[in-house]
Design a protein around this motif. Structure first.
Motif, short mmCIF file in Angstrom:
data_model
loop_
_atom_site.label_atom_id
_atom_site.label_comp_id
_atom_site.label_asym_id
_atom_site.label_seq_id
_atom_site.Cartn_x
_atom_site.Cartn_y
_atom_site.Cartn_z
N ALA A 62 1.77 -1.65 12.20
CA ALA A 62 3.12 -1.31 12.63
C ALA A 62 4.00 -0.95 11.44
O ALA A 62 4.81 0.00 11.50
N THR A 63 3.85 -1.67 10.35
CA THR A 63 4.66 -1.38 9.16
C THR A 63 4.22 -0.08 8.50
O THR A 63 5.06 0.73 8.07
N TYR A 64 2.93 0.11 8.40
CA TYR A 64 2.41 1.33 7.76
C TYR A 64 2.84 2.58 8.52
O TYR A 64 3.20 3.60 7.92
N LEU A 65 2.85 2.50 9.85
CA LEU A 65 3.16 3.67 10.66
C LEU A 65 4.65 3.83 10.93
O LEU A 65 5.16 4.96 10.99
N PHE A 66 5.36 2.71 11.13
CA PHE A 66 6.74 2.80 11.59
C PHE A 66 7.74 2.06 10.70
O PHE A 66 8.93 2.04 11.01
N GLY A 67 7.29 1.49 9.62
CA GLY A 67 8.16 0.66 8.81
C GLY A 67 9.00 1.40 7.80
O GLY A 67 9.78 0.77 7.07
N PHE A 68 8.87 2.71 7.73
CA PHE A 68 9.60 3.49 6.73
C PHE A 68 10.20 4.71 7.41
O PHE A 68 9.58 5.32 8.28
N PRO A 88 15.06 -7.04 2.89
CA PRO A 88 15.81 -6.02 2.16
C PRO A 88 15.46 -4.60 2.56
O PRO A 88 16.29 -3.69 2.47
N LEU A 89 14.20 -4.38 3.01
CA LEU A 89 13.79 -3.03 3.41
C LEU A 89 14.22 -2.69 4.84
O LEU A 89 14.24 -1.51 5.20
N GLY A 90 14.52 -3.70 5.64
CA GLY A 90 15.02 -3.42 6.99
C GLY A 90 13.91 -3.32 8.02
O GLY A 90 13.57 -4.29 8.69
N ARG A 91 13.34 -2.12 8.16
CA ARG A 91 12.33 -1.90 9.20
C ARG A 91 11.11 -2.81 9.08
O ARG A 91 10.59 -3.28 10.10
N VAL A 95 0.83 -1.21 0.00
CA VAL A 95 0.00 0.00 0.00
C VAL A 95 0.86 1.26 0.00
O VAL A 95 0.59 2.22 -0.73
N ARG A 96 1.93 1.26 0.80
CA ARG A 96 2.74 2.46 0.94
C ARG A 96 3.58 2.75 -0.31
O ARG A 96 3.71 3.91 -0.72
N LEU A 97 4.16 1.72 -0.90
CA LEU A 97 5.06 1.91 -2.04
C LEU A 97 4.29 1.68 -3.35
O LEU A 97 4.55 0.73 -4.09
#
Length: 506
Positions: free
Chosen positions: A490-496, A418-421, A384-386
């Protein structure tokens, strides 16, 4: 388009030092597992570049090549075929790049194909993407974990995993049949068929000690059939006539742990005999002593000790869930993804098998399966984010069905790591799902699995529990939804990483 298994196998073998460098071959649901004589002869980076290879986990002589479900079976068979015709000692090694499958039409050239061959005696200069400026966010995390993973203790865990990984297909098949038989019994359907299904589903578990013994001897350098012969003592009905430490033994006492220890002891005795017994007597004395000495020690020591240990494992698992279920589920669900990434999750199979022997199901697997739910939720958030990353979104779409069915490696190596967070936020989702299932265990509703292997939605046919399959399915489904939701949020809010805010000059 799927790559030709024979071409992929040839490319893999070329990049691990050639067929002559491979000591053993095995595979699980998604990974080709090779034991290398000289790990330094392998090229991990070139291996990752082979089309169809999702990831490589290399630590010491044990290399795991992640290929995905279905594909791994075909490539393993091709590798085994190739190993039947090994390169003779002293023969010129094959150029690894010659075995690389041809890229599909229109694909961009692989930069590694432009690397010139090394000149004998000169240092090879291979361009690598190293340094914090070029490395993806997850590369440093993976490298740190990989280095910490190369320890003697974890090497032992891998070797124990190699004993049990080949048993997984039978465990899955028999577990599904056991679940189907339970449904038929509860519904009162096909009463003439259920005894046959029970016999088919239970026979393997009744003799699993023999298979464990066979694989143990094979893994640790002994004669496999002798390891199976010693381990068979554990399940032989006649042990009920033997008394050890003032108590009468029971067939199966000690289970897979006793079989593992007995077969390992047999390999040590066999190796000791091979170096000391004269050649003329070796064919008679070595097998006899290999079966006799470990057999007696198994009856008068190992079965009792392993049985005590197995009972302690079952008691500890029940106590853990009944008293600290939510905390235990949070920890187990949160830490399982790193274990999967490193291939150490298979080392838990002896614990699962012990619980299944004792209770009919393992209460640990549903907790650990929540890690996959967190991974799915995190991947959806990345999708969704990318929105403008077409390649990554394509990877997610192709790997998501496997992730829903519990095969997490494609999403781990292709998306979150590969994205890390997102890898860390996926672990948070798994922790939340595990805490959900563990909380209901504290309330008295245990969820277990009758077999080892599948997770995600594929685990539903194998669910069991102290309050019936319906309650187990409801709690497990709730845990999956919790893992999806928390992993996504958690990914949507803090993953980037947050972009720095630019303010206009006054």
């Amino acid at each position: 388009m799927r790559n030709d298994p024979a071409s992929t196998a040839a490319a893999v073998l070329a990049r691990v030092g050639g067929p002559a460098n491979v000591l053993s071959v095995a595979h699980c649901m998604t990974r080709l597992r090779l034991t290398l004589a000289d790990p330094a002869a392998g090229d991990e980076e070139a291996l990752r570049a082979v089309p169809g290879v999702l990831a490589v986990v290399a630590a010491g002589p044990g290399w795991q090549i992640v290929l995905g479900p279905g594909v791994v079976d075909e490539v393993t068979a091709a590798v085994e075929d190739a190993l039947r015709d090994r390169v003779p000692p002293g023969a010129a090694p094959q150029d690894p790049r010659d075995a690389l499958p041809a890229p599909p039409p229109g694909a961009p050239p692989n930069p590694r194909d432009e690397v010139p061959a090394a000149v004998p005696g000169a240092a090879a200069e291979v361009p690598r993407d190293e340094g914090p400026a070029d490395a993806p966010p997850g590369a440093a995390l993976k490298e740190v974990i990989r280095r910490r993973n190369a320890t003697p203790f974890k090497t032992v865990l891998r070797r124990v995993a190699n004993v049990f990984v080949p048993l997984i297909p039978a465990l899955i098949g028999c577990g599904i049949l056991a679940g189907l038989n339970g449904l038929l019994l509860n519904a009162g359907w096909l009463p003439g068929l259920t005894p046959a299904l029970a016999a088919i589903a239970s026979a393997f578990m009744a003799l699993i000690a023999v298979f464990v013994g066979y694989n143990t001897a094979k893994e640790f350098g002994g004669t496999p059939v002798l390891g199976g012969a010693v381990a068979a003592v554990v399940v032989y009905p006649g042990v009920a006539k033997v008394t050890a430490f003032g108590t009468q033994l029971a067939p199966g006492q000690g289970g897979v742990l006793g079989a593992l220890a007995a077969a390992f002891l047999a390999t040590r005795v066999e190796k000791w005999c091979r170096g000391r017994v004269p050649g003329a007597l070796d064919v008679l004395l070595t097998p006899t002593l290999t079966v006799l000495v470990p057999g007696l020690l198994t009856l008068y020591g190992l079965m009792y000790a392993a049985g005590t240990m197995a009972t302690a494992i079952g008691t500890a698992a029940n106590w853990l869930l009944e008293t600290t279920g939510a905390v235990a589920g949070l920890v187990l669900g949160g830490l399982f993804l790193p274990l999967v990434m490193l291939g150490l999750h298979q080392a838990l199979i002896p614990l699962h098998a012990t619980l299944i022997e004792q209770q009919g199901y393992t209460v640990l697997l549903p907790l650990l399966a929540m890690a996959g739910a967190g991974q799915v939720g995190a991947s959806l958030a990345v999708y969704v984010r990318l929105r403008h990353d077409v390649a990554l979104r394509t990877t997610i779409r192709s790997a998501l069905p496997a992730g829903l069915l519990g095969v997490g490696e494609p999403l781990i190596y292709g998306v979150s790591l590969p994205l890390g967070r997102p890898f860390l936020t996926a672990c948070a989702g798994g922790a939340a799902g595990g805490a959900f299932v563990g909380f209901f265990a504290m309330l008295g509703t245990k969820v277990g699995a009758t077999a080892i292997g599948p997770s995600g939605w594929a685990l539903f046919p194998l669910l069991a529990g102290n309050r019936g399959p319906g309650a187990a399915a409801a709690v497990y489904g709730g845990g999956l939804l919790t893992g999806y939701a928390v992993g996504f949020a958690a990914t949507y809010l803090f993953g980037f990483a947050r972009r720095p805010r630019v303010t206009a000059a006054a």
